[in-house]
Write a protein that holds these residues in place. Structure first.
Motif, PDB file in Angstrom:
ATOM      1  N   GLY A   1       0.822  -1.194   0.000  1.00 54.88           N
ATOM      2  CA  GLY A   1       0.000   0.000   0.000  1.00 54.88           C
ATOM      3  C   GLY A   1       0.858   1.246   0.000  1.00 54.88           C
ATOM      4  O   GLY A   1       2.070   1.198   0.181  1.00 54.88           O
ATOM      5  N   LYS A   2       0.195   2.336  -0.192  1.00 59.09           N
ATOM      6  CA  LYS A   2       0.858   3.636  -0.263  1.00 59.09           C
ATOM      7  C   LYS A   2       1.288   4.072   1.141  1.00 59.09           C
ATOM      8  O   LYS A   2       0.587   3.842   2.109  1.00 59.09           O
ATOM      9  N   ILE A   3       2.458   4.701   1.217  1.00 59.97           N
ATOM     10  CA  ILE A   3       2.970   5.237   2.484  1.00 59.97           C
ATOM     11  C   ILE A   3       3.343   6.695   2.274  1.00 59.97           C
ATOM     12  O   ILE A   3       3.759   7.081   1.184  1.00 59.97           O
ATOM     13  N   SER A   4       3.153   7.500   3.286  1.00 57.13           N
ATOM     14  CA  SER A   4       3.549   8.899   3.233  1.00 57.13           C
ATOM     15  C   SER A   4       4.090   9.298   4.594  1.00 57.13           C
ATOM     16  O   SER A   4       3.938   8.567   5.579  1.00 57.13           O
ATOM     17  N   LYS A   5       4.693  10.447   4.651  1.00 58.01           N
ATOM     18  CA  LYS A   5       5.188  10.973   5.920  1.00 58.01           C
ATOM     19  C   LYS A   5       4.034  11.107   6.918  1.00 58.01           C
ATOM     20  O   LYS A   5       4.204  10.858   8.105  1.00 58.01           O
ATOM     21  N   GLU A   6       2.870  11.464   6.421  1.00 54.68           N
ATOM     22  CA  GLU A   6       1.710  11.658   7.292  1.00 54.68           C
ATOM     23  C   GLU A   6       1.173  10.342   7.860  1.00 54.68           C
ATOM     24  O   GLU A   6       0.629  10.305   8.953  1.00 54.68           O
TER      25      GLU A   6
ATOM     26  N   TRP B   1      10.415   9.308  10.382  1.00 57.83           N
ATOM     27  CA  TRP B   1       9.223   8.594   9.935  1.00 57.83           C
ATOM     28  C   TRP B   1       9.675   7.318   9.233  1.00 57.83           C
ATOM     29  O   TRP B   1      10.420   7.378   8.259  1.00 57.83           O
ATOM     30  N   HIS B   2       9.233   6.162   9.717  1.00 62.84           N
ATOM     31  CA  HIS B   2       9.587   4.873   9.107  1.00 62.84           C
ATOM     32  C   HIS B   2       8.740   4.665   7.851  1.00 62.84           C
ATOM     33  O   HIS B   2       7.564   4.331   7.941  1.00 62.84           O
TER      34      HIS B   2
ATOM     35  N   VAL C   1      13.911   2.378   5.378  1.00 60.58           N
ATOM     36  CA  VAL C   1      13.907   3.694   4.736  1.00 60.58           C
ATOM     37  C   VAL C   1      13.240   4.650   5.715  1.00 60.58           C
ATOM     38  O   VAL C   1      12.085   4.449   6.091  1.00 60.58           O
ATOM     39  N   ILE C   2      13.994   5.664   6.148  1.00 63.00           N
ATOM     40  CA  ILE C   2      13.493   6.624   7.122  1.00 63.00           C
ATOM     41  C   ILE C   2      13.613   8.031   6.552  1.00 63.00           C
ATOM     42  O   ILE C   2      14.644   8.403   6.000  1.00 63.00           O
ATOM     43  N   HIS C   3      12.528   8.790   6.673  1.00 64.70           N
ATOM     44  CA  HIS C   3      12.512  10.217   6.332  1.00 64.70           C
ATOM     45  C   HIS C   3      12.798  10.938   7.641  1.00 64.70           C
ATOM     46  O   HIS C   3      12.084  10.750   8.619  1.00 64.70           O
ATOM     47  N   GLU C   4      13.853  11.754   7.672  1.00 68.70           N
ATOM     48  CA  GLU C   4      14.225  12.445   8.903  1.00 68.70           C
ATOM     49  C   GLU C   4      14.203  13.950   8.706  1.00 68.70           C
ATOM     50  O   GLU C   4      14.417  14.450   7.608  1.00 68.70           O
TER      51      GLU C   4
ATOM     52  N   SER D   1      23.331  24.568   9.380  1.00 69.31           N
ATOM     53  CA  SER D   1      22.729  25.720   8.714  1.00 69.31           C
ATOM     54  C   SER D   1      21.731  26.413   9.644  1.00 69.31           C
ATOM     55  O   SER D   1      21.465  25.948  10.755  1.00 69.31           O
ATOM     56  N   GLY D   2      21.158  27.496   9.157  1.00 65.73           N
ATOM     57  CA  GLY D   2      20.168  28.245   9.916  1.00 65.73           C
ATOM     58  C   GLY D   2      18.740  27.824   9.631  1.00 65.73           C
ATOM     59  O   GLY D   2      17.806  28.457  10.111  1.00 65.73           O
ATOM     60  N   ALA D   3      18.548  26.776   8.831  1.00 66.88           N
ATOM     61  CA  ALA D   3      17.198  26.312   8.472  1.00 66.88           C
ATOM     62  C   ALA D   3      17.125  24.803   8.663  1.00 66.88           C
ATOM     63  O   ALA D   3      18.151  24.115   8.696  1.00 66.88           O
ATOM     64  N   GLU D   4      15.905  24.261   8.762  1.00 70.25           N
ATOM     65  CA  GLU D   4      15.785  22.813   8.927  1.00 70.25           C
ATOM     66  C   GLU D   4      16.170  22.094   7.643  1.00 70.25           C
ATOM     67  O   GLU D   4      16.171  22.681   6.552  1.00 70.25           O
ATOM     68  N   THR D   5      16.526  20.831   7.803  1.00 67.42           N
ATOM     69  CA  THR D   5      16.841  19.985   6.657  1.00 67.42           C
ATOM     70  C   THR D   5      16.060  18.683   6.771  1.00 67.42           C
ATOM     71  O   THR D   5      15.776  18.224   7.879  1.00 67.42           O
ATOM     72  N   GLU D   6      15.680  18.137   5.633  1.00 73.44           N
ATOM     73  CA  GLU D   6      15.000  16.844   5.592  1.00 73.44           C
ATOM     74  C   GLU D   6      15.776  15.936   4.646  1.00 73.44           C
ATOM     75  O   GLU D   6      16.292  16.383   3.621  1.00 73.44           O
ATOM     76  N   PHE D   7      15.853  14.664   5.020  1.00 70.84           N
ATOM     77  CA  PHE D   7      16.633  13.717   4.225  1.00 70.84           C
ATOM     78  C   PHE D   7      16.104  12.310   4.432  1.00 70.84           C
ATOM     79  O   PHE D   7      15.341  12.044   5.362  1.00 70.84           O
TER      80      PHE D   7
END
Length: 116
Positions: free
Chosen positions: A4-9, A23-24, A33-36, A94-100
């Motif tokens: 099924g479909k997965i999202s950060k939400e 987020w796993h 696979v983790i979104h951090e 940095s001065g801003a958030e990062t996602e990876f």
């Protein structure tokens, strides 16, 4: 595990460090696979994995990945592989958030050793 479909939400969420999120997206014994998300000025503890090979891929913002004493600045849509046994640390200087994304094969769960 059902397909099924997965999202950060919809993914399983956790907090690490003091203010970072994960987020796993895939949570298996053979693949993770983790979104951090790392706010500005945060860093993970320097460590290595005995078995797990990891690939870090920046989605937004800028991160510094220190690998075996060498620092690499990663921008959106850039990534880097870290082999097992190699000390590393992801930082957001940095001065801003990062996602990876952090892709681990096999999973890094229970495989983390704190480095000096």
């Amino acid at each position: 595990m059902p397909l099924g479909k997965i999202s950060k939400e919809s993914a399983e969420h956790y907090v690490w460090g003091e203010r970072c999120d994960g987020w796993h997206l895939v949570k298996g014994s053979d693949l993770s696979v983790i979104h951090e998300r790392m706010p500005a000025g945060t860093a993970e503890v320097r460590h290595y994995h005995e078995r797990s090979r990891q690939f870090f891929f920046v989605l937004s913002g800028t991160a510094v990945l220190e690998v075996d004493g060498v620092s690499w600045e990663l921008h959106p849509h850039e990534g880097m592989e870290v082999p097992p046994g190699v000390p590393h640390q992801m930082k957001n200087e940095s001065g801003a958030e990062t996602e990876f994304l952090v892709i681990s094969q096999p999973t890094s769960r229970g495989d983390r050793v704190q480095a000096d």
